[in-house]
Design a protein around this motif. Structure first.
Motif, short mmCIF file in Angstrom:
data_model
loop_
_atom_site.label_atom_id
_atom_site.label_comp_id
_atom_site.label_asym_id
_atom_site.label_seq_id
_atom_site.Cartn_x
_atom_site.Cartn_y
_atom_site.Cartn_z
N PRO A 289 -8.28 -3.39 3.60
CA PRO A 289 -9.65 -2.94 3.35
C PRO A 289 -10.65 -4.09 3.45
O PRO A 289 -10.27 -5.26 3.47
CB PRO A 289 -9.58 -2.39 1.93
N GLU B 194 0.83 -1.20 0.00
CA GLU B 194 0.00 0.00 0.00
C GLU B 194 0.87 1.26 0.00
O GLU B 194 0.58 2.23 -0.71
CB GLU B 194 -0.93 0.00 1.21
N LYS B 195 1.94 1.23 0.77
CA LYS B 195 2.87 2.37 0.83
C LYS B 195 3.56 2.60 -0.51
O LYS B 195 3.97 3.72 -0.83
CB LYS B 195 3.91 2.15 1.93
N GLY C 298 2.11 2.35 -3.29
CA GLY C 298 1.13 2.86 -4.25
C GLY C 298 0.17 1.83 -4.81
O GLY C 298 -0.64 2.15 -5.68
N VAL C 299 0.24 0.59 -4.34
CA VAL C 299 -0.69 -0.45 -4.81
C VAL C 299 -2.02 -0.27 -4.09
O VAL C 299 -2.06 -0.12 -2.86
CB VAL C 299 -0.13 -1.86 -4.55
N GLN C 300 -3.09 -0.29 -4.84
CA GLN C 300 -4.42 -0.11 -4.27
C GLN C 300 -5.27 -1.36 -4.49
O GLN C 300 -4.94 -2.22 -5.30
CB GLN C 300 -5.11 1.09 -4.92
N LYS C 301 -6.35 -1.41 -3.74
CA LYS C 301 -7.30 -2.51 -3.91
C LYS C 301 -7.75 -2.58 -5.37
O LYS C 301 -8.09 -1.55 -5.97
CB LYS C 301 -8.52 -2.28 -3.01
N ALA D 15 -5.57 -6.66 -3.62
CA ALA D 15 -5.04 -6.68 -4.98
C ALA D 15 -5.41 -7.99 -5.66
O ALA D 15 -5.75 -8.98 -5.01
CB ALA D 15 -3.53 -6.49 -4.97
N LEU E 11 -4.45 -6.98 0.99
CA LEU E 11 -4.58 -5.61 0.50
C LEU E 11 -5.78 -5.45 -0.44
O LEU E 11 -6.29 -4.36 -0.65
CB LEU E 11 -3.30 -5.19 -0.22
N ASP F 243 -5.76 -3.38 -7.92
CA ASP F 243 -4.59 -3.39 -8.81
C ASP F 243 -4.11 -4.81 -9.03
O ASP F 243 -4.31 -5.70 -8.19
CB ASP F 243 -3.45 -2.55 -8.21
#
Length: 515
Positions: free
Chosen positions: A163, A44-45, A47-50, A76, A74, A52
């Motif tokens: 999340p 997440e730090k 820059g990977v988001q749910k 992903a 995360l 991706d």
């Protein structure tokens, strides 16, 4: 429920119990769960988001387990990739799969340096250190994208929970091997992969006392469900094997009192043929599981007789997460059968119109259940063709007996038409395996000007004196004349994929190119 949530629950109950064993070192459930949270937080730090897409190009190591569960926590979408794929094969999947971040081995960095311009969507390359310290300056094209796995892990938060995950979110995209055309990405949801892992775990009666060998490649869905996810949601211990070798399997099973082994038929053949394989080494095994390809009955019986352990053959495919059937452990097992429906899943055999056929009749195997994929990634027409009225069409020819046991006859695409008669390659292979000197074989059809197609066979023999005429006579005693091979060729070994499955199509291509 989903896999990362279940792992957290299991870790809370069995904190100090070994989750996995790797290179003779144990890692507890508490340690694994903390590492998973740390890695998810680190992603997440970065820059990977749910939602991706992350590619996992790693062999059987803790990196794979932490990378997989960390990405899932995360939210992903994970795309497992075979580390030995060529640049073209790998590049197609990474581009088609819209991969944003890659987790890979340090030894593959030279490949990514060369492919940098061909992978415009890849923003980050997390490399797993497996040898000497990596000199990042040696990779000027990708240096700014590179991050070491251990450093990423170290910057994460062990309390990170991630999340909220929807069970219909796509958790994984598994690219099929693609017997024709380019590979297709089967989209599996959190519900798909958790349901199948849970159903398989219940069917095979996994519990916290089990120790399960993971010798099949973890990027392959068979290992993923049967030897990794199923055991982990049950509180069992996974014994991670980096590379299959009969000697190492015998050592691990005997040393750690392993209770479950899963493999493809080729692995069982190697174990059976291994000269130093002592039956007493396998005394702790309560069951062996076979899948990935049909297991010759002669091999199954030979293995069971020598090692006094039952082999439960099952069936699955990537699009079904993968398992749909297993031979039951509490009822009679039928050699040559893939067993009965796994709980919650329905198999049936249908004709060309989609109508169920009578027991004993051959048709296409179709499947329905919570394990069936959402569809193929960016391929709506292929999805419509494969999933019809809620049923997944497998492309495998099968039949069902009166007691609900299914038998795979062959791949629909592998059926050989000789002068209008159906010849199933597996039927000929089964007879070849009954010959005392045959170790492995492969049968397929090739064009024939007179009969439409002819049967060809390739054989690996333990007897250098065995001749083609000997096998033709042997086959002629068991098969109708039209089923006999037009020729039988001897090889020192047969081509196989990374799971050990014999590649008929590679042999067929070789024959067609030479003709």
């Amino acid at each position: 429920m989903n896999l990362p949530k279940k792992l957290a629950e299991t870790a809370a109950i069995h904190q100090e119990k070994p989750a996995y064993l790797f290179m003779d070192k144990e890692t507890s459930y508490a340690e694994l769960n903390a590492s998973v949270s740390m890695f998810a937080s680190s992603l997440e730090k970065m820059g990977v988001q749910k939602g991706d897409h992350i590619a996992l190009i790693v062999g059987n190591t803790p990196h794979y387990v932490i990378g997989l569960y960390g990405a899932l926590r995360l939210g992903a979408t994970v795309i497992p990739v075979n580390p030995i794929y060529t640049p073209d094969e790998m590049g197609y999947i990474l581009n088609n799969g819209d991969v944003k971040l890659v987790i890979t081995l340090d030894k593959l960095l030279p490949l990514f340096e060369k492919m940098e311009k061909a992978l415009p969507k890849v923003e980050t390359i997390v490399y797993c250190e497996t040898g000497e310290t990596v000199n990042e300056d040696a990779y000027p094209q990708i240096k700014t994208k590179m991050k070491p796995f251990t450093k990423c892990l170290g910057m994460g938060d062990p309390r990170y929970q991630g999340p909220e995950l929807n069970e219909e979110d796509v958790a994984m995209i598994l690219y099929t091997s693609g017997t024709t055309g380019k590979p297709k990405g089967a989209m599996l949801t959190h519900r798909n992969i958790y349901a199948n892992a849970s159903d398989v775990a219940q069917y095979l009666k996994y519990d916290k006392s089990d120790k399960v060998i993971a010798a099949l490649p973890m990027f392959h869905v068979f290992c993923l469900t049967v030897a990794l996810n199923g055991p982990l949601i049950s509180g069992a211990t996974v014994v991670i094997v980096p590379k299959f070798s009969p000697a190492e399997i015998f050592r691990l099973v005997e040393t750690y009192k392993v209770t479950v082994f899963s493999g493809v038929p080729t692995m069982y053949n190697f174990l059976l043929q291994y000269e130093n394989g002592k039956p007493e080494a396998f005394e702790s095994l309560r069951v062996c599981i076979s899948g990935g390809a049909s297991m010759p009955v002669a091999l199954l019986k030979g293995f069971e007789q020598k090692f006094n352990v039952m082999v439960s053959e099952g069936y699955g495919l990537s699009e079904a997460s993968p398992v749909t059937a297993f031979n039951p452990l509490d009822r009679p097992r039928k050699p040559g059968s893939i067993g009965t429906d796994v709980m919650g899943i329905k198999n049936k055999v249908v004709n060309e119109l989609g109508d169920e056929v009578a027991p004993g009749e051959v048709g296409e195997l179709v499947v329905q259940g919570p394990n069936v994929m959402k569809g193929y990634y960016k391929m709506p027409e292929e999805t419509e063709h494969t999933i019809r009225e809620g049923w997944l069409y497998t492309g495998d020819l099968a039949k069902m007996d009166e007691e609900g046991y299914f038998y795979i006859v062959d791949r629909k695409k592998d059926l050989i038409l000789v002068g209008g008669y159906n010849v199933y390659p597996r039927e000929v292979e089964e007879v070849l395996y009954d010959h005392k000197d045959v170790i492995e074989c492969a049968v397929f059809g090739v064009p024939d000007p007179e009969r439409g197609e002819a049967v060809r066979a390739f054989v690996v023999s333990k007897n250098p004196e065995l001749k083609e005429e000997d096998l033709q006579i042997f086959l002629g005693e068991h098969l109708a004349k039209y089923k006999l091979p037009s020729s039988i060729e001897f090889l020192e070994e047969l081509p196989k994929n990374t799971t050990g499955k014999i590649l008929r199509r590679a042999l067929k291509q070789k024959v067609l190119q030479e003709s």
